[in-house]
Scaffold this motif. Structure first.
Motif, PDB file in Angstrom:
ATOM      1  N   GLN A   5      53.626  50.977   8.170  1.00 60.32           N
ATOM      2  CA  GLN A   5      52.661  51.268   9.224  1.00 60.32           C
ATOM      3  C   GLN A   5      51.562  50.210   9.269  1.00 60.32           C
ATOM      4  O   GLN A   5      51.103  49.834  10.350  1.00 60.32           O
ATOM      5  CB  GLN A   5      52.044  52.648   8.999  1.00 60.32           C
ATOM      6  N   LYS A  25      49.503  52.387  17.654  1.00 60.91           N
ATOM      7  CA  LYS A  25      49.750  52.156  16.231  1.00 60.91           C
ATOM      8  C   LYS A  25      50.765  51.058  15.973  1.00 60.91           C
ATOM      9  O   LYS A  25      50.838  50.524  14.864  1.00 60.91           O
ATOM     10  CB  LYS A  25      50.235  53.449  15.575  1.00 60.91           C
ATOM     11  N   SER A  26      51.588  50.742  16.963  1.00 64.13           N
ATOM     12  CA  SER A  26      52.627  49.732  16.760  1.00 64.13           C
ATOM     13  C   SER A  26      53.031  49.128  18.089  1.00 64.13           C
ATOM     14  O   SER A  26      52.821  49.718  19.156  1.00 64.13           O
ATOM     15  CB  SER A  26      53.869  50.358  16.103  1.00 64.13           C
ATOM     16  N   ILE A  44      46.093  55.556   8.276  1.00 64.84           N
ATOM     17  CA  ILE A  44      47.225  55.151   7.441  1.00 64.84           C
ATOM     18  C   ILE A  44      46.920  55.425   5.979  1.00 64.84           C
ATOM     19  O   ILE A  44      47.745  55.953   5.227  1.00 64.84           O
ATOM     20  CB  ILE A  44      47.552  53.660   7.662  1.00 64.84           C
TER      21      ILE A  44
END
Length: 607
Positions: free
Chosen positions: A358, A308-309, A345
């Motif tokens: 996000q 996700k990141s 998200i």
């Protein structure tokens, strides 16, 4: 002139000299100052609070987020002769009382406590009755509400400075952007703490990112061709994916175990223990697994779903190669990953600012995947660090070709535009590609899309090629996944100059990247052929001792120490004192056994 820090490093831990900022950090804390430490996994963060705790009067209180790992941390310190213990919910009442008694009697150098336990009235009152050398807040990024491992209980830790204003605090993490560092300092009341930011670079890790194409088969090829028999971690996005992948690997002959929050605490603890204590175990897990894992010989970390990141990705890949030996960080991702994460998200109950953050984090992650430049450059730039090309990532080893994708982009964007403008319709990637490729599927005919002017204009590019175009348009924020959670695609403002021919787009051409082996056998080949029998004998001896002591093998000695013994073949205890990783306690406990092992192998080679 006495040097307590260096003497402790040498006598207790068996190392000759400090690395990087370690000495400066230790001196800051020993003198009573606060510190915020950012140091990559495997960089020696623990020494930065363990040594001050041994030098300063009192007990060092270590706040650690995962109780399942405290036992191994305490076992490792006990092997070094350090008086360490922990308090957590796994203990019997009698064990808890004994630890509390030892703390109050001043018999502990280090006490590990989970944040939930620390903030109870009973624990706070206990600490108030003893003498505290320092507070060490490990995995400090858990305090960041925008981070990947947020733990609400960390928000309460600012109370420590109110109740113990004169006790130094050191907060440590392996990953944090400048924004996250500011949040850590703010939420933990470390406004005046000296900050120590080491390089985020892990040069021993080879970063590789590939396009998904039967990802289980791709994963199996990675393990079979490059990491057979190695310890590794495979990260998946969902619990079901974990179970399915672990079962598949087991069927293929891999010693694999699942780990996710849906399993019972007993099963999770059992699987984690096997991963830490046995060699060659592959853990298939969600991000619920890994924080604080100190297993040094993880040879690969594989992601079969898009993280996700970048912060989460860096933290997770950092669990590979903590021993400094070659390791692989391998990621396979596809267009569906991007759509799924955007949908997650959008469906999140978080506040708008959080969802926006996000979204930006996901965009950065996608940009890392689609870059044509050095992966490590892009990864470190996210943390504000710059380097030259690393020559240890796929884009450096096999530079990708680029091609002018402007016309292809215009065709795809035109299809999205016409469907919306002329018919008020939005569709997902698969249907758009069918239109561009001129496929008269049932759905295309149902909507009459074969009559569109863009029908069949992209027949020269295959399905895989169009998926690559779509991903790169999403990475450039020219296309966007809609916010309604249906996974359909829409145009952004950045599409206008592309459609008008005012902007050229250069795309990455997908290629098959030749593999670069990072098998753990490399560690063996670094030992000269004549020393390999002794190295293997030492590993077998270590395994037997670890089994007897019921601890992971690396707690007895790591491979680097055994390798140095195998090469130098020490003849007496004085020679052994010069081996890195052998302190006073281990010399006394294992010195004679090590020398006997050297002598036995030497004798057998003569015969």
């Amino acid at each position: 002139m006495s040097d307590p820090a260096l003497e402790t490093l040498q006598n207790v831990f068996g190392y000759d000299a400090f690395r990087g900022d370690q000495r400066a950090i230790i001196e800051q804390v020993v003198s009573g100052g606060d510190a915020l430490v950012l140091m990559p996994t495997g960089g020696g963060k623990s020494l930065c609070y363990q040594i001050p705790a041994l030098i300063r009067p009192g007990t060092g209180i270590v706040i650690s987020p995962l109780i399942a790992l405290m036992q191994d941390q305490v076992d490792a310190l006990t092997e070094l002769g350090v008086r360490a213990a922990y308090l957590n919910s796994t203990q019997e009442w009698s064990q808890t009382r004994e630890v509390e008694r030892a703390f109050l009697a001043g018999e502990l150098d280090l006490l590990y406590v989970a944040p939930e336990r620390l903030m109870t009235d009973r624990c706070l009152d206990l600490l108030a009755r003893g003498r505290i050398a320092l507070f060490a807040i490990d995995e400090a990024h858990c305090v960041s509400q925008w981070g990947h491992d947020f733990r609400p209980e960390y928000l309460k830790l600012s109370y420590l400075v109110e109740r113990w204003p004169d006790v130094p605090r050191i907060a440590l993490t392996a990953t944090a952007t400048a924004e996250t560092r500011h949040e850590i300092a703010e939420r933990l009341s470390l406004h005046h703490a000296e900050q120590f930011v080491s390089s985020f670079d892990r040069p021993n890790i080879c970063y590789r990112i590939v396009e998904k194409n039967d990802v289980r088969r791709q994963l199996m090829a990675l393990i079979r061709d490059e990491h057979e028999g190695d310890s590794g971690i495979v990260y998946c996005l969902s619990r079901a994916r974990v179970e399915d992948t672990a079962a598949y690997l087991v069927r293929e002959g891999v010693n694999a175990l699942p780990y996710h929050a849906g399993l019972s605490a007993e099963v999770r603890a059992q699987n984690q223990s096997r991963f830490l204590r046995e060699e060659g175990v592959v853990m298939v897990a969600t991000i619920a697994f890994g924080m604080g894992v100190n297993k040094p010989d993880v040879r690969f970390v594989a992601h079969i779903d898009l993280p996700k990141s970048i912060e989460g990705y860096y933290q997770e890949t950092g669990r590979a190669g903590r021993d400094g030996e070659p390791a692989t960080a391998w990621l396979a991702y596809g267009l569906q990953d991007v759509v799924q994460l955007h949908r997650m998200i959008s469906d999140s109950q978080a506040e708008e600012n959080h969802r926006r953050t996000q979204g930006r984090q996901l965009d950065s992650m996608l940009g890392l995947c689609e870059t044509v430049s050095c992966r490590r450059q892009s990864l470190l730039a996210y943390f504000g660090e710059s380097i030259h090309n690393c020559q240890n990532c796929d884009t450096c080893m096999t530079p990708p070709e680029s091609w002018d994708g402007t016309v292809a982009a215009q065709k795809l964007l035109s299809a999205v535009y016409r469907l919306w403008r002329e018919r008020g319709q939005r569709f997902g990637a698969g249907h758009l590609i069918d239109i561009l490729r001129g496929k008269e599927t049932d759905r295309v005919k149902e909507y009459g899309h074969q009559s569109l002017s863009v029908f069949g204009v992209g027949v020269a590019i295959n399905d895989q090629g169009w998926r690559s175009v779509l991903r790169q348009l999403l990475a450039l924020n020219v296309l966007a996944v809609d916010t309604q959670g249906y996974g359909t695609l829409g145009l952004t403002e950045k599409a206008r100059p592309v459609l008008k021919g005012e902007q050229q787009l250069m795309f990455r051409r997908e290629t098959t990247i030749a593999s670069k082996s990072t098998r753990s056998s490399k560690a063996v080949t670094q030992v000269p052929p004549e020393a390999q029998p002794l190295f293997q004998a030492l590993r077998e001896w270590r395994s037997a001792v670890a089994k007897e002591h019921e601890v992971p093998a690396f707690i007895i000695f790591n491979d680097a120490t055994l390798r140095q013994i195998a090469i130098e073949q020490p003849q007496d205890l004085d020679d052994l004192r010069c081996i890195s990783g052998i302190g006073v306690r281990k010399l006394k406990a294992y010195g004679d056994d090590l020398l006997a092992c050297v002598a036995n192998v030497a004798a057998s080679s003569v015969e």
